[in-house]
Write an enzyme that holds these catalytic residues in place. Structure first.
Site: not given
Length: 481
Positions: A290, A335, A429, A431-432
């Site tokens: 995403h 994801d 922030g 994310s990932g």
């Protein structure tokens, strides 16, 4: 004056009249006696009161001893303090002058058989056998080197042998810098041979196969670079899992340089930090799919490493982005994405890869895991320049799928982590970024990728992560790992 005292005075007055007159007429008597007799007739005017025996008791009173209990205690404390300070000063200089010594040890274990999974360093079989060997070495050296001289060992490789398994491992020690590597090597060999002769070790080691070679820090680091998931301090000593504490949502702990060496900042040129990512090889990183909804053009992205976004410790351009083909933004399924760097990174204490978990890994509920990132520390707040960290706990999918939590939205490819009471969580922030887990050898595995959640840190709304173990085959199909 009491009645008894009055009677005594009267008796002295009547019986001592003659003596009083004689005392005044006689010039040979002492002035002291006359005065005392006049002032205190009831005490001093009887002849028996002036016997020679009485004077030594009055004039020669016993002097107090200098070494009374209080003075003795104070003196003892002062001496103890002086000795303590002296020991502290000596210890400071001795410890400060300690130096790290590294050795490569190779030997053959003859009472076990080689398994094919030993060749996969992230496999459960390799981890369990390595842990057994490292634990055995720890018992040997901590027993004979007063504990603090031996620091750690790491199995680097397990390979097949005709009659067992060949072991290659690194041994780490701390000794005064006045020592030299060869002298310490002889001590190590002596301790090992003594231990091997006791026949009380769980593994049978062929004595003739034992070889120990001194290593400098660069060679040691290069050897460990072949191993994933190892964190090292600036002095090239291992950083234990216990050093990691609280962070992210409503936390305040800032990670130190090299504490999470696989953490990367994924930045869109002109827009700054967007997402986190995790280094899994010297050219590949894992992140969330995403993160690229806004822009999928590799040339518009850069990756930086280090404990701060600005200035970065290392900076690289992005060459390729691979998004999972079945990613669905509406359900957050699959994801996951891969990023390839245009130029490989050099492993160091600041930049290191994390291990990918075996597909069979099982983390029971309430397992301690750690999430890191440059994201907000309050909901809808700004991203952070300094890397932050938090300890959270895994939550079963059954609990996470309860109606009052996420009401069936959690799939087998997702992992929940946090606390049901909320407060500590990943946020915007992050994310990932990585969710990592240390095994019993302080080797770190990437078990999750920050994916989604309702707001940040709310009760009954823990963070949801992409379950990396579920995607091992997909990762292998793309990059061969």
């Amino acid at each position: 004056m009491s009645p008894r005292r009055r009677v005594l005075y009267d008796e002295q007055e009547e019986s001592g009249k003659d003596f009083m007159v004689m005392g005044w007429k006689s010039l040979d008597r002492s002035r002291l006696i006359i005065n005392n007799c006049l002032l205190f007739p009831f005490i001093y005017c009887r002849p028996v009161e002036f016997s020679e025996v009485e004077y030594p008791e009055v004039e020669n009173q016993r002097r107090p001893q200098f070494w009374d209990p209080i003075r003795l205690a104070l003196f003892t404390l002062a001496i103890a303090a002086i000795i303590g300070i002296a020991i502290g000063i000596v210890t400071h200089f001795v410890v400060a002058d300690d130096k790290s010594f590294y050795y490569l040890a190779s030997f053959k274990v003859t009472n076990i058989k080689y398994k094919e999974k030993y060749g996969i360093r992230t496999s459960r079989e390799f981890a369990e056998r390595s842990h057994q060997i490292e634990r055995m070495m720890s018992r040997i050296f901590r027993r004979f080197t007063r504990g603090h001289r031996f620091i750690k060992s790491h199995v680097v490789n397990l390979s097949p042998s005709e009659d067992g398994v060949n072991v290659l491992m690194v041994l780490m020690f701390r000794y005064p810098s006045t020592d030299n590597a060869e002298r310490i090597k002889k001590r190590i060999e002596k301790l090992l041979y003594t231990s091997l002769n006791t026949n009380q070790l769980p593994l049978t080691i062929n004595k003739q196969s034992f070889r120990i070679t001194p290593l400098d820090s660069k060679k040691m680091r290069n050897l460990l670079n072949s191993r994933c998931g190892i964190r090292m301090t600036s002095s090239n000593m291992p950083l234990p899992a216990s050093s990691s504490t609280e962070r992210i949502m409503k936390g305040s702990k800032i990670a130190m340089e090299g504490e999470w060496p696989w953490q990367a900042s994924l930045q869109l040129i002109g827009a700054g930090h967007q997402c986190g990512a995790s280094l899994i090889s010297n050219t590949w990183l894992l992140t969330a799919a995403h993160c690229f909804q806004r822009n999928k053009d590799p040339s518009q992205w850069i990756v930086t490493f280090g404990a701060s976004v600005k200035p970065p410790a290392v900076k690289r351009s992005v060459g390729e982005i691979i998004i999972h083909e079945n990613y669905h933004k509406d359900t957050n399924e699959n994801d996951i994405a891969l990023i390839q760097l245009t130029t490989q990174v050099e492993y160091s204490n600041i930049v290191q890869r994390v291990c990918l978990p075996d597909s069979s890994i099982k983390l029971p509920p309430k397992t301690s895991v750690f999430v890191t990132g440059f994201g907000s520390i309050v909901d809808d707040g700004p991203t952070q320049n300094k890397l932050r960290q938090a300890r959270v706990e895994t939550i079963s999918n059954d609990v996470c799928n309860r109606k009052d939590v996420y009401d069936g939205m959690i799939t087998s490819g997702m992992l929940c982590a946090g606390f049901m009471e909320g407060k500590v969580d990943a946020c915007k922030g992050d994310s990932g970024g990585p969710l990592v887990y240390p095994d019993n050898r302080d080797i770190w595995y990437l078990v999750g990728i920050v994916s989604w959640g309702q707001s940040c840190g709310l009760p009954n709304k823990p963070g949801v992560y992409t379950r990396v173990a579920q995607y091992r085959d997909w990762i292998a199909s793309k990059i061969g790992m």
